[in-house]
Scaffold this active site. Sequence first.
Site, PDB file in Angstrom:
ATOM      1  N   HIS A  14      -2.773   4.644   7.717  1.00 40.19           N
ATOM      2  CA  HIS A  14      -3.798   4.276   6.738  1.00 40.19           C
ATOM      3  C   HIS A  14      -3.166   3.410   5.646  1.00 40.19           C
ATOM      4  O   HIS A  14      -2.190   3.811   5.006  1.00 40.19           O
ATOM      5  CB  HIS A  14      -4.395   5.520   6.083  1.00 40.19           C
ATOM      6  CG  HIS A  14      -5.315   6.296   6.976  1.00 40.19           C
ATOM      7  ND1 HIS A  14      -5.700   5.871   8.218  1.00 40.19           N
ATOM      8  CD2 HIS A  14      -5.948   7.496   6.767  1.00 40.19           C
ATOM      9  CE1 HIS A  14      -6.528   6.771   8.751  1.00 40.19           C
ATOM     10  NE2 HIS A  14      -6.690   7.754   7.889  1.00 40.19           N
ATOM     11  N   CYS A  31      -6.688  12.915   5.095  1.00 44.41           N
ATOM     12  CA  CYS A  31      -5.580  12.032   5.468  1.00 44.41           C
ATOM     13  C   CYS A  31      -5.392  10.867   4.501  1.00 44.41           C
ATOM     14  O   CYS A  31      -4.261  10.512   4.159  1.00 44.41           O
ATOM     15  CB  CYS A  31      -5.776  11.525   6.894  1.00 44.41           C
ATOM     16  SG  CYS A  31      -7.413  10.847   7.235  1.00 44.41           S
TER      17      CYS A  31
END
Length: 367
Positions: free
Chosen positions: A258, A165
Amino acid sequence: RLLGKRQHRPGHRIMATKLKVGILGATGTVGQKFLVLLQGHPWFEVTELGASEASAGKKYIDAVKWKQAVPIPEHVKNMIVKECNPKHFSCDFVFSGLDSNVAGEVETAFAKSEIPVFSNARNHRYDPDVPILIPNVNADQIDIIATQRKNNNYAKGFIVTNANCSSTGLVIALKPIHEAFGIEQCLVVTMQAISGAGYPGVSALDITDNMVPFIDGEEHKMEMEPQKILGKVVNGAFVDEDIKISAHCNRVNVIDGHTECVSLKLKKPGVTPQQVEEVLRSFRSPQLESLALPSLPAQNIIVREERDRPQPRLDRDAHRGYAVSVGRIRQCPLMDVKFVLLSHNTVIGAAGGSILNAELAKTKGYL
């Protein structure tokens, strides 16, 4: 938008007969995200769910601890969960949200049984004939499927992985910069959302009023995966790109999204922040746009001009979570240029990335 309804880009064609899809690890957080994102998909229809032996035989609604912000899709509530064994599945392909502790052998078994696998797990990412695919970065690498099939005597089966990710958002931002100016070195510091740890994930006692400066295995993935993704396939084999990457990975008290602070040393001298901004703004995927992939974002990268953006809460859902937001592009006194990027870790960085991979495979004739 309507609660729980999946929206896709305009202009895609709706298939008369949709491909039948299975979800492995359907009760986990990635599996749940697959179900949310696949609602109303014009090409794919979820027909089978797989999970652990403890969940097998139960109705999905009784097996799952649903943690999404929208209701469980009606058509899967009463679907009976199966063991993750290919003998129980009759679908056209599967998405795998399995934990890496079990994913490797299970995914191989499905591929051997001629059921293609689109995996979120790390297990097969470094296999010599398995691509780490991000369609708007390295779509051409999907053609190594032919080599994989030949090497393993598969007629229809194969395995395609998506990236970690945090690697995904980084590589999407690096791609146009590397093409324009060349990258020698990359220093990246991440602030990663707690959803990346799955459920139950990081304990409240560890993450509340705190950050954790360690995510097991994450730094190695970020330092290795971009080399393969940004590399080439030559004579049926991957040739990695030579970029030195140093990663510091941290878990922070954010649910989704993120954030990464990136500094780059470039091969071309004298590159200005304005030049970097321009190549980021203009990064397009014309080949993919002509294929009208339903989940492809209208923009791969959104450049934010505000001095305090991107931010997780404000920017993670850009283009339905499939776009990467970049801001604070400026000169770096130690290297050449630095910036901040943000990506949605469970959409483009996980389930959504796999869906894009399957859409690409469909248009290329692999499904």
